[in-house]
Design a protein around this motif. Structure first.
Motif, PDB file in Angstrom:
ATOM      1  N   VAL A 194       0.770  -1.139   0.018  1.00 60.22           N
ATOM      2  CA  VAL A 194       0.176  -0.042   0.071  1.00 60.22           C
ATOM      3  C   VAL A 194       0.821   0.982  -0.036  1.00 60.22           C
ATOM      4  O   VAL A 194       0.436   2.226  -0.624  1.00 60.22           O
ATOM      5  N   ALA A 248      -4.309  -1.731   5.390  1.00 64.06           N
ATOM      6  CA  ALA A 248      -4.010  -0.163   4.966  1.00 64.06           C
ATOM      7  C   ALA A 248      -3.847   0.784   5.646  1.00 64.06           C
ATOM      8  O   ALA A 248      -3.270   1.692   5.742  1.00 64.06           O
ATOM      9  N   SER A 296      -0.482   0.738   7.228  1.00 60.67           N
ATOM     10  CA  SER A 296       0.226   1.294   6.198  1.00 60.67           C
ATOM     11  C   SER A 296       0.345   3.072   6.459  1.00 60.67           C
ATOM     12  O   SER A 296       1.239   3.864   6.339  1.00 60.67           O
ATOM     13  N   TRP A 342      -7.626   5.264   4.400  1.00 58.26           N
ATOM     14  CA  TRP A 342      -6.955   4.382   3.687  1.00 58.26           C
ATOM     15  C   TRP A 342      -7.540   3.004   3.823  1.00 58.26           C
ATOM     16  O   TRP A 342      -7.602   1.940   2.999  1.00 58.26           O
ATOM     17  N   ALA A 377      -9.353   0.555   0.928  1.00 53.86           N
ATOM     18  CA  ALA A 377      -8.652  -0.760   0.623  1.00 53.86           C
ATOM     19  C   ALA A 377      -9.847  -1.738   0.496  1.00 53.86           C
ATOM     20  O   ALA A 377     -10.002  -2.834  -0.364  1.00 53.86           O
ATOM     21  N   ILE A 384      -5.343   0.057  -2.474  1.00 49.93           N
ATOM     22  CA  ILE A 384      -6.481   0.842  -1.818  1.00 49.93           C
ATOM     23  C   ILE A 384      -6.812   1.436  -3.170  1.00 49.93           C
ATOM     24  O   ILE A 384      -6.029   1.902  -4.057  1.00 49.93           O
ATOM     25  N   TYR A 394      -9.210   7.259  -1.582  1.00 47.31           N
ATOM     26  CA  TYR A 394      -8.903   7.465  -0.252  1.00 47.31           C
ATOM     27  C   TYR A 394      -8.919   8.954   0.210  1.00 47.31           C
ATOM     28  O   TYR A 394      -9.321   9.157   1.028  1.00 47.31           O
TER      29      TYR A 394
END
Length: 319
Positions: free
Chosen positions: A48, A264, A267, A290, A294, A303, A307
């Motif tokens: 990601v 995500a 991340s 995020w 995803a 993703i 976002y």
């Protein structure tokens, strides 16, 4: 800043995702070819980050023919990686996504095989080496954060995640741990900068039915921040220096595959901490957006470009 995210996955997998138009238990199904991808929570975190243009290095174990499949996928994706060879084959996870039932997903996780003592030592050595500096196409870069994610293989050292936290802090970088069970408690006691359980994992690990009390328990043990996924209720964020907590959620739940949503979120938090973010609200908004993005994608580790738009739709509530 755009500092590097260093991830560690001791129990990676080849993720096999089938899209099935209607699952009927006890029946045969004809399905399209599955999506096969290098997986495991830490690898998803790196994937990601890489997708969104943030430098990352993924450290993982690899073994057997499935391990070679994992290696080939990382190379094809262009994700910078260092793989530690192990004797036992890399496991698989199988996700069955029922496209006729709102993308309802059933997941079958193979148990990771035990590693030899020398293999654990080699994995730790790879972490130490790369905390000192990662060789990238743009030169040597020091990581801005260390992320340890996922379940551990059978017979794993009980102090594996606490050791990662200690190594990160010795190198002067924050540590994020995303695991379940006793590993959450051990990482909290080691002073992890951020823990990312879901609500079920948190309650089970702490032995507490009240979610807020459970999160506070982790911080009383030593954790600095806790992000908790709560399904349709979004995400809750706790900090040792904030008496209450913050909730972020969308006006309505999204339909899709939630398999990689937690990764995500990790991340997002990793990118934020790597680049000096300190505001809990900022970290929560990015992680929730995020994570939601995803859900809109077919496989874990990617993703939707929506976002940024999703971040503007979040309802933020202080409790």
């Amino acid at each position: 800043m755009n500092n590097l995210v260093l991830t560690v996955t001791a129990n990676p997998a080849v993720d096999v995702t089938y899209a099935v138009p209607g699952i009927h238990l006890g029946s045969s199904h004809r399905v399209p070819a599955p999506l096969n991808r290098a997986g495991g929570k830490g690898l998803n975190v790196s994937r990601v980050a890489y997708q969104l243009g943030h430098p990352t290095l993924a450290i993982a174990t690899v073994g057997g023919s499935t391990g070679e499949q994992l290696r080939a996928d990382l190379e094809a994706a262009g994700i910078l990686h260092q793989l530690v060879p192990v004797a036992m084959p890399t496991r698989r996870t199988i996700a069955l996504v029922d496209t006729a039932e709102g993308n309802s997903t059933s997941i079958f996780n193979e148990i990771g095989p035990a590693l030899a003592a020398a293999e654990w030592q080699a994995l730790a050595a790879a972490v130490v080496d790369n905390l000192a500096g990662v060789q990238t196409p743009d030169g040597v870069r020091r990581p801005g954060v260390l992320v340890g994610s996922g379940s551990l293989p059978e017979q794993a050292p009980a102090d594996f995640y606490p050791a990662l936290v200690a190594l990160a802090h010795a190198a002067g970088v924050p540590a994020i741990i995303d695991t379940s069970g006793s590993g959450i408690l051990a990482a909290a006691k080691a002073g992890a900068d951020l823990l990312k359980p879901n609500n079920h994992e948190l309650k089970e690990a702490v032995g507490e039915t009240d979610l807020v009390a459970a999160a506070r328990k982790l911080m009383s043990l030593g954790a600095k921040r806790v992000l908790v996924s709560v399904g349709e209720e979004g995400m809750l964020a706790f900090s040792e220096d904030t008496p209450g907590y913050i909730q972020a959620k969308l006006p309505a739940p999204l339909s899709g595959n939630p398999t990689g949503a937690g990764d995500a979120a990790v991340s997002a938090a990793a990118v934020a901490l790597a680049n000096g973010a300190t505001e809990l609200r900022e970290i929560l908004i990015q992680a929730t957006a995020w994570s939601a993005a995803a859900v809109l994608m077919p496989g874990a580790g990617e993703i939707s470009p929506e976002y940024a738009q999703l971040a503007t739709q979040l309802i933020i509530t202080d409790h």
